[in-house]
Design a protein around this motif. Structure first.
Motif, PDB file in Angstrom:
ATOM      1  N   LEU A 657       0.824  -1.204   0.000  1.00  0.00           N
ATOM      2  CA  LEU A 657       0.000   0.000   0.000  1.00  0.00           C
ATOM      3  C   LEU A 657       0.859   1.255   0.000  1.00  0.00           C
ATOM      4  CD1 LEU A 657      -2.838   1.306   0.332  1.00  0.00           C
ATOM      5  CD2 LEU A 657      -2.461   1.185   2.814  1.00  0.00           C
ATOM      6  N   ARG A 658       1.896   1.324   0.867  1.00  0.00           N
ATOM      7  CA  ARG A 658       2.723   2.527   0.963  1.00  0.00           C
ATOM      8  C   ARG A 658       3.529   2.769  -0.313  1.00  0.00           C
ATOM      9  NH1 ARG A 658       6.718   2.783   4.480  1.00  0.00           N
ATOM     10  NH2 ARG A 658       6.936   0.538   4.771  1.00  0.00           N
ATOM     11  N   THR A 659       3.870   1.728  -1.053  1.00  0.00           N
ATOM     12  CA  THR A 659       4.601   1.919  -2.307  1.00  0.00           C
ATOM     13  C   THR A 659       3.707   2.381  -3.451  1.00  0.00           C
ATOM     14  OG1 THR A 659       4.353  -0.441  -2.811  1.00  0.00           O
ATOM     15  CG2 THR A 659       6.389   0.244  -1.717  1.00  0.00           C
ATOM     16  N   GLY A 660       2.393   2.455  -3.237  1.00  0.00           N
ATOM     17  CA  GLY A 660       1.516   3.035  -4.243  1.00  0.00           C
ATOM     18  C   GLY A 660       0.809   2.053  -5.143  1.00  0.00           C
ATOM     19  N   MET A 661       0.668   0.795  -4.735  1.00  0.00           N
ATOM     20  CA  MET A 661       0.013  -0.184  -5.605  1.00  0.00           C
ATOM     21  C   MET A 661      -1.435   0.182  -5.906  1.00  0.00           C
ATOM     22  SD  MET A 661      -0.314  -4.344  -5.187  1.00  0.00           S
ATOM     23  CE  MET A 661       1.454  -4.604  -5.308  1.00  0.00           C
ATOM     24  N   ALA A 662      -2.092   0.892  -5.001  1.00  0.00           N
ATOM     25  CA  ALA A 662      -3.484   1.274  -5.240  1.00  0.00           C
ATOM     26  C   ALA A 662      -3.622   2.237  -6.410  1.00  0.00           C
ATOM     27  CB  ALA A 662      -4.084   1.898  -3.982  1.00  0.00           C
ATOM     28  N   GLY A 663      -2.540   2.865  -6.826  1.00  0.00           N
ATOM     29  CA  GLY A 663      -2.587   3.792  -7.946  1.00  0.00           C
ATOM     30  C   GLY A 663      -2.221   3.166  -9.273  1.00  0.00           C
ATOM     31  N   TRP A 664      -2.090   1.836  -9.333  1.00  0.00           N
ATOM     32  CA  TRP A 664      -1.753   1.149 -10.583  1.00  0.00           C
ATOM     33  C   TRP A 664      -3.020   0.504 -11.140  1.00  0.00           C
ATOM     34  CZ3 TRP A 664       2.713  -2.151  -8.112  1.00  0.00           C
ATOM     35  CH2 TRP A 664       3.678  -1.296  -7.574  1.00  0.00           C
ATOM     36  N   VAL A 665      -3.390   0.870 -12.337  1.00  0.00           N
ATOM     37  CA  VAL A 665      -4.584   0.277 -12.946  1.00  0.00           C
ATOM     38  C   VAL A 665      -4.405  -1.218 -13.144  1.00  0.00           C
ATOM     39  CG1 VAL A 665      -6.001   0.238 -15.038  1.00  0.00           C
ATOM     40  CG2 VAL A 665      -5.324   2.416 -14.035  1.00  0.00           C
ATOM     41  N   ALA A 666      -3.201  -1.642 -13.520  1.00  0.00           N
ATOM     42  CA  ALA A 666      -2.933  -3.066 -13.761  1.00  0.00           C
ATOM     43  C   ALA A 666      -2.230  -3.703 -12.568  1.00  0.00           C
ATOM     44  CB  ALA A 666      -2.097  -3.235 -15.022  1.00  0.00           C
ATOM     45  N   ALA A 667      -2.564  -3.287 -11.357  1.00  0.00           N
ATOM     46  CA  ALA A 667      -1.927  -3.817 -10.161  1.00  0.00           C
ATOM     47  C   ALA A 667      -2.136  -5.321 -10.058  1.00  0.00           C
ATOM     48  CB  ALA A 667      -2.481  -3.125  -8.918  1.00  0.00           C
ATOM     49  N   GLN A 668      -1.132  -6.021  -9.480  1.00  0.00           N
ATOM     50  CA  GLN A 668      -1.214  -7.474  -9.398  1.00  0.00           C
ATOM     51  C   GLN A 668      -2.234  -7.939  -8.375  1.00  0.00           C
ATOM     52  OE1 GLN A 668       2.962  -7.838  -7.770  1.00  0.00           O
ATOM     53  NE2 GLN A 668       2.000  -9.397  -6.510  1.00  0.00           N
ATOM     54  N   SER A 669      -2.635  -7.075  -7.438  1.00  0.00           N
ATOM     55  CA  SER A 669      -3.599  -7.475  -6.421  1.00  0.00           C
ATOM     56  C   SER A 669      -4.712  -6.431  -6.322  1.00  0.00           C
ATOM     57  CB  SER A 669      -2.915  -7.638  -5.060  1.00  0.00           C
ATOM     58  OG  SER A 669      -3.844  -8.006  -4.068  1.00  0.00           O
ATOM     59  N   THR A 670      -5.935  -6.848  -6.573  1.00  0.00           N
ATOM     60  CA  THR A 670      -7.074  -5.939  -6.500  1.00  0.00           C
ATOM     61  C   THR A 670      -7.335  -5.489  -5.070  1.00  0.00           C
ATOM     62  OG1 THR A 670      -8.075  -6.963  -8.447  1.00  0.00           O
ATOM     63  CG2 THR A 670      -9.553  -5.740  -6.994  1.00  0.00           C
ATOM     64  N   GLU A 671      -7.020  -6.317  -4.082  1.00  0.00           N
ATOM     65  CA  GLU A 671      -7.380  -6.018  -2.698  1.00  0.00           C
ATOM     66  C   GLU A 671      -6.584  -4.859  -2.104  1.00  0.00           C
ATOM     67  OE1 GLU A 671      -9.193  -9.619  -3.700  1.00  0.00           O
ATOM     68  OE2 GLU A 671      -7.024  -9.244  -3.776  1.00  0.00           O
ATOM     69  N   ILE A 672      -5.403  -4.560  -2.621  1.00  0.00           N
ATOM     70  CA  ILE A 672      -4.535  -3.556  -1.993  1.00  0.00           C
ATOM     71  C   ILE A 672      -5.049  -2.153  -2.316  1.00  0.00           C
ATOM     72  CG2 ILE A 672      -2.197  -2.652  -1.819  1.00  0.00           C
ATOM     73  CD1 ILE A 672      -2.584  -5.441  -0.655  1.00  0.00           C
ATOM     74  N   ALA A 673      -5.740  -1.532  -1.345  1.00  0.00           N
ATOM     75  CA  ALA A 673      -6.200  -0.142  -1.439  1.00  0.00           C
ATOM     76  C   ALA A 673      -6.706   0.285  -0.070  1.00  0.00           C
ATOM     77  CB  ALA A 673      -7.289   0.015  -2.496  1.00  0.00           C
ATOM     78  N   ASP A 674      -6.385   1.529   0.319  1.00  0.00           N
ATOM     79  CA  ASP A 674      -6.846   2.079   1.593  1.00  0.00           C
ATOM     80  C   ASP A 674      -6.531   3.567   1.603  1.00  0.00           C
ATOM     81  OD1 ASP A 674      -7.920   2.256   4.133  1.00  0.00           O
ATOM     82  OD2 ASP A 674      -6.911   0.433   4.831  1.00  0.00           O
ATOM     83  N   ASP A 675      -6.944   4.264   2.678  1.00  0.00           N
ATOM     84  CA  ASP A 675      -6.678   5.688   2.793  1.00  0.00           C
ATOM     85  C   ASP A 675      -5.164   5.934   2.817  1.00  0.00           C
ATOM     86  OD1 ASP A 675      -9.371   5.946   2.984  1.00  0.00           O
ATOM     87  OD2 ASP A 675      -9.410   6.293   5.158  1.00  0.00           O
ATOM     88  N   LEU A 676      -4.718   6.921   2.024  1.00  0.00           N
ATOM     89  CA  LEU A 676      -3.286   7.209   1.969  1.00  0.00           C
ATOM     90  C   LEU A 676      -3.079   8.568   1.314  1.00  0.00           C
ATOM     91  CD1 LEU A 676      -0.382   5.936   2.420  1.00  0.00           C
ATOM     92  CD2 LEU A 676      -0.451   5.362  -0.015  1.00  0.00           C
ATOM     93  N   MET A 677      -2.138   9.346   1.865  1.00  0.00           N
ATOM     94  CA  MET A 677      -1.691  10.583   1.228  1.00  0.00           C
ATOM     95  C   MET A 677      -0.167  10.526   1.183  1.00  0.00           C
ATOM     96  SD  MET A 677      -2.212  14.604   2.293  1.00  0.00           S
ATOM     97  CE  MET A 677      -3.980  14.494   2.116  1.00  0.00           C
ATOM     98  N   ALA A 678       0.384  10.651  -0.024  1.00  0.00           N
ATOM     99  CA  ALA A 678       1.832  10.512  -0.172  1.00  0.00           C
ATOM    100  C   ALA A 678       2.310  11.338  -1.347  1.00  0.00           C
ATOM    101  CB  ALA A 678       2.216   9.045  -0.374  1.00  0.00           C
ATOM    102  N   MET A 679       3.531  11.857  -1.195  1.00  0.00           N
ATOM    103  CA  MET A 679       4.191  12.586  -2.267  1.00  0.00           C
ATOM    104  C   MET A 679       5.537  11.920  -2.526  1.00  0.00           C
ATOM    105  SD  MET A 679       5.115  16.631  -2.615  1.00  0.00           S
ATOM    106  CE  MET A 679       5.704  17.301  -4.173  1.00  0.00           C
ATOM    107  N   ARG A 680       5.665  11.359  -3.718  1.00  0.00           N
ATOM    108  CA  ARG A 680       6.898  10.666  -4.095  1.00  0.00           C
ATOM    109  C   ARG A 680       7.747  11.593  -4.947  1.00  0.00           C
ATOM    110  NH1 ARG A 680       2.545   7.455  -4.453  1.00  0.00           N
ATOM    111  NH2 ARG A 680       2.492   5.679  -3.003  1.00  0.00           N
ATOM    112  N   MET A 681       9.028  11.668  -4.616  1.00  0.00           N
ATOM    113  CA  MET A 681       9.965  12.538  -5.325  1.00  0.00           C
ATOM    114  C   MET A 681      11.198  11.726  -5.710  1.00  0.00           C
ATOM    115  SD  MET A 681       9.603  15.818  -2.783  1.00  0.00           S
ATOM    116  CE  MET A 681       9.352  14.725  -1.376  1.00  0.00           C
ATOM    117  N   GLY A 682      11.678  11.964  -6.920  1.00  0.00           N
ATOM    118  CA  GLY A 682      12.849  11.225  -7.367  1.00  0.00           C
ATOM    119  C   GLY A 682      13.643  11.997  -8.382  1.00  0.00           C
ATOM    120  N   MET A 683      14.881  11.549  -8.591  1.00  0.00           N
ATOM    121  CA  MET A 683      15.726  12.125  -9.639  1.00  0.00           C
ATOM    122  C   MET A 683      16.613  11.020 -10.191  1.00  0.00           C
ATOM    123  SD  MET A 683      18.391  14.426  -7.409  1.00  0.00           S
ATOM    124  CE  MET A 683      19.275  13.772  -5.997  1.00  0.00           C
TER     125      MET A 683
END
Length: 876
Positions: A657-683
């Motif tokens: 959940l914390r890695t953002g699987m709920a935001g993947w349309v083709a996620a491998q597991s339908t069950e993974i979703a819950d309340d979450l607010m996160a900002m991911r930053m990378g370079m």
């Protein structure tokens, strides 16, 4: 003189036509031997006294002869012109030609492949006709007219894709039969980089594609007395040549360089009274052999000898089933092996492997490929699975693994996939096939029909659990539909969709009869539940380019229904995620940077900054749902069963959940979703330079450095009180073409959060070998500091060694070692070594002996050091 020579030539031709083993052949051979010597002298005398210069008109237009006709042309092999003399045969309406001084004879216009190309020191030609035949190619000859050729001295005979080297040879062009004496053939073979040598006292061609060899042997050795050979008294050989067809156009393929038709072969050999020789000593006999001659293995594919504390003394062998059973024409595109293994402390192992890659299956067209594998043993020992489980009584007496995978590409973009995985007991794979257990796909039982066209796919599948000791979901059945990256309103929006529906039955693993000294338990989501599951997840993006910055606002949502949750109630869930993704690239180039020490010629620094802010709201908690779609393989789940029950912060569902699987349309597991607010930053950084010889330099990544972190605005709810988490990095520095320094890491900062750092260096010196030294630091619920070292080195043309060791500096101590040294013989590879597995308290030794030309050679790469094929650097 002409009359005497004609009589000698006729006798010699009768000798070559005489069947091998004929009662009159021996006396004829004695008579012809002296006659042949006189004939050779006669050739020289006749050519010296009466020769005329004959040669093909090389400037003549090289057009194929008309249908039903053939053309005969001769060319000099060296600088001397062709010397030929025609003699009428008094016995009939025939002509006999003698050609000396080296000659190249070409006969074209023949059926199927059109051309015979012969190079020899001397030739004798028999043919018929009222007038003297033409050797210049100006006139053609009817293909029904007899044409026979005797060749002598340094013969190279080519027809189609077939090449024969010999000392003496006779060939009947019209009948397509012939005889070769003292033949030696160097031939390339599929799946082998070098050449195989075939020698025979006599090879007789009895048809276009059929051959018979007497007293023949085959070897990869280039020595006069090979150290390894397969020898047979009699060999029948069928070389079926047929035009290669382009699978896309259905047209015949032609070599673009020569314009000749491309030829494919199917070579089948049958041998009797076959012996395997090591040096002068026969070590194996088999009365009959049938094989595909393009596969350079004979009977046995692999043989290994081992000894350790887990299995005792071992003899492990793999055999070619088609050859052992004498099957002359195996199914095209198939390979069938038999395994017979002796394990001194466990029993007699046996199995079979069948691999296929064909264009038809069960009378249904379409390419299909698959693998069926079985191995079993009547086990009278105990399992050693590591600390705490070193003396586990097997749950079954007869233990096995039956595995089948199949994929069939059907017309109209359909694909049928099927898999069967049946295992006797929970510990069998971990004990006998540890690599399969740790690394390969789960051995499940399922069937799926899928259609993919452009960016749309749908599938119907069914799954069944037949191994009660694994937690798996049965789908009876399930359907999925994907529509990904669909443009809307002229690329203004982009739409993604995944919907699925099915009836699921989650079947938890049964408890082990003997868990050892470590307690065993199920995970919180492993409960016996079943029911329908319906879900649709969709996302719409609105990409916008603002100068160099790409911004993508998006909205994602899902509606789903479960017929039964972990409390036995039906459950409806709706969740919604909205956010924005952004990225910007920047770069700087300095072509003036020069550093010969680091082989740097110019430098370009490229950076991409990216970020994503996502807010997810769900009306149901994740902990209420069973995991119908698993997150881990069976081996990882089995390992978790022996760990203490983890708190939620260490639960794999929360990590997904914390890695953002709920935001993947083709996620491998339908069950993974819950309340979450996160900002991911990378370079992502790339320092690029040029390497290579001046004028031919290429661009390479000199240094790469990627890093990401996640900020949780609501840390108490989403990240166990820490605002920053999921920090990772990946670093690669290609210091030179041979040295690379690497490091990567992953960090969470809450209590018992993972802290993982890997660093090390690779030193490669092809083809001599490679060296790796590295360290892995792991802290969190499990702690270890592992130092690893491995090398492989080609010490000399005859010796290769490899070594690896791992030691835990954090308290566990020694983990294990392995060492192998290989003797590279001219015909054989002999490998010896030992291995230590401290977790199982196991020490073992092994010995392997293999012919050097086996395909997919296990010893061909020793820890990465490539062993060259026999004869790569001349005689050894």
């Amino acid at each position: 003189m002409a009359a005497r020579w004609s009589k000698d030539a006729t006798l010699l031709r009768e000798f070559f036509k005489k069947p091998i083993g004929d009662s009159g052949c021996a006396s004829l051979r004695m008579r012809a031997g002296g006659r042949a010597a006189r004939m050779t002298l006669a050739i020289v005398l006749i050519v010296t006294l009466q020769s005329t210069l004959v040669g093909a008109d090389v400037g003549a237009e090289d057009q194929p002869p008309p249908t039903g006709a053939r053309r005969i042309r001769v060319f000099p092999r060296g600088e001397l012109p062709v010397q030929a003399q025609w003699f009428p045969d008094p016995a009939g309406n025939q002509w006999i030609a003698v050609i000396d001084s080296g000659v190249n004879l070409i006969v074209d216009g023949l059926p199927q492949f059109g051309t015979i190309d012969v190079v020899a020191d001397r030739l004798v030609i028999w043919t018929a006709g009222r007038e003297e035949p033409d050797l210049t190619g100006q006139r053609t000859q009817d293909e029904q007219i007899p044409l026979e050729i005797y060749m002598e001295g340094n013969i190279v005979f080519r027809q189609g894709d077939r090449v024969i080297y010999a000392d003496r040879m006779y060939y009947d062009v019209a009948a397509e039969v012939g005889t070769v004496l003292k033949a030696e053939l160097l031939t390339p073979v599929r799946s082998y980089e070098g050449l195989l040598t075939l020698k025979a006292d006599v090879i007789r061609q009895v048809g276009r594609d059929r051959f018979f060899a007497h007293n023949a042997f085959i070897t990869s050795s280039r020595m006069g007395r090979p150290g390894y050979r397969i020898q047979s008294g009699d060999i029948s050989f069928e070389d079926l040549q047929f035009p290669a067809i382009d699978p896309f156009t259905g047209q015949q393929l032609f070599d673009p360089a020569t314009g000749e038709p491309v030829v494919e072969h199917r070579r089948l050999a049958t041998a009797r009274n076959t012996l395997l020789f090591l040096g002068p000593v026969p070590v194996f006999y088999w009365p009959a052999l049938a094989t595909d001659a393009t596969d350079p293995t004979f009977y046995i594919r692999h043989a290994r000898f081992k000894n350790d504390r887990v299995f005792g003394p071992q003899i492990l062998t793999t055999w070619n089933a088609y050859e052992l059973l004498g099957i002359k024409q195996p199914l095209e595109g198939t390979d069938w092996d038999l395994s017979l293994d002796y394990l001194g402390d466990r029993g007699l192992g046996h199995g079979t492997t069948f691999i296929y890659d064909r264009d038809w299956f069960a009378n249904v067209p379409g390419r299909n490929a698959g693998l069926a594998d079985f191995w079993g043993i009547k086990d009278h020992g105990t399992d050693n699975l590591g600390q705490g489980r070193r003396n586990i009584e097997p749950e079954k007496d007869y233990r096995f693994r039956l595995f089948w995978q199949h994929r069939h590409e059907l017309p109209r973009d359909f694909r049928l996939s099927a898999q069967l995985g049946w295992i006797s007991d929970r510990n069998f794979l971990e004990e006998y096939f540890e690599r399969e257990w740790d690394e390969l796909k789960d051995q499940t039982t399922r069937v799926e029909l899928k259609r993919t066209r452009d960016n749309v796919s749908w599938s119907v599948s069914a799954d069944a659990r037949i191994n009660a000791f694994f937690t798996q979901t049965e789908w009876l059945p399930r359907g999925d539909h994907f529509w990904l990256g669909q443009s809307l309103l002229g690329d203004v929006f982009t739409w993604y969709e995944h919907s699925n529906a099915g009836y699921a039955r989650l079947r938890p693993a049964t408890a082990p009869i003997d868990p050892g000294t470590i307690p065993w338990h199920l995970m919180p989501w492993e409960r016996a539940v079943e029911g329908e599951r319906l879900a649709t997840r969709q996302e719409i993006d609105y990409p916008v380019q603002l100068g160099p910055v790409k911004i993508v606002p998006y909205a994602l949502g899902e509606l789903a229904h479960w017929g039964e949750d972990l409390n036995g109630e039906d459950l409806q869930r709706a969740y919604f995620q909205t956010g924005v993704r952004a990225s910007v690239p920047i770069w700087r180039v300095n072509p003036m940077v020069e550093n010969p020490l680091f082989n740097v010629h110019g430098l370009a620094h490229k950076i991409v900054f990216d970020t994503e802010l996502a807010v997810t709201e769900s009306n149901r908690q994740l902990q209420l749902l069973p995991l119908y779609d698993p997150l881990d393989d069976d081996s990882i789940e089995a390992f978790r069963h022996y760990l203490p029950l983890p708190p939620w912060r260490l639960d794999p569902r929360d990590y997904a959940l914390r890695t953002g699987m709920a935001g993947w349309v083709a996620a491998q597991s339908t069950e993974i979703a819950d309340d979450l607010m996160a900002m991911r930053m990378g370079m992502r950084h790339r320092w690029q330079t040029k390497r290579g010889v001046p004028g031919r330099r290429r661009i390479i990544d000199w240094i790469t450095f990627d890093t990401n972190l996640t900020w949780f605005p609501r840390p108490m709810r989403d990240n166990f009180g820490k605002s920053i988490g999921l920090v990772d990095y990946d670093f690669r520095w290609h210091v030179g073409d041979r040295l690379t320094l690497v490091s990567d890491g992953l960090f969470d900062f809450f209590d018992e959060g993972q802290q993982v750092v890997n660093f090390g260096g690779f030193l490669s010196r092809p083809p001599r070998g490679s060296l790796y030294v590295g360290m892995r630091l792991l802290d969190g619920p499990v702690s270890s500091h592992v130092l690893s070292l491995s090398y492989s080195y080609w010490m000399s043309p005859k010796w290769v060694s490899s070594f690896g060791t791992s030691v835990d500096l954090g308290g566990e101590g020694n983990i294990g070692q392995r060492f192998t040294i290989t003797r590279i013989g001219e015909s054989l590879l002999i490998s010896a070594g030992f291995n230590v597995d401290a977790a199982r308290d196991n020490v073992g030794v092994n010995l392997a002996i293999e012919p050097r030309f086996l395909p997919k050679n296990r010893l061909g790469y020793v820890g990465g050091a490539k062993i060259p094929v026999a004869g790569a650097y001349g005689l050894e």
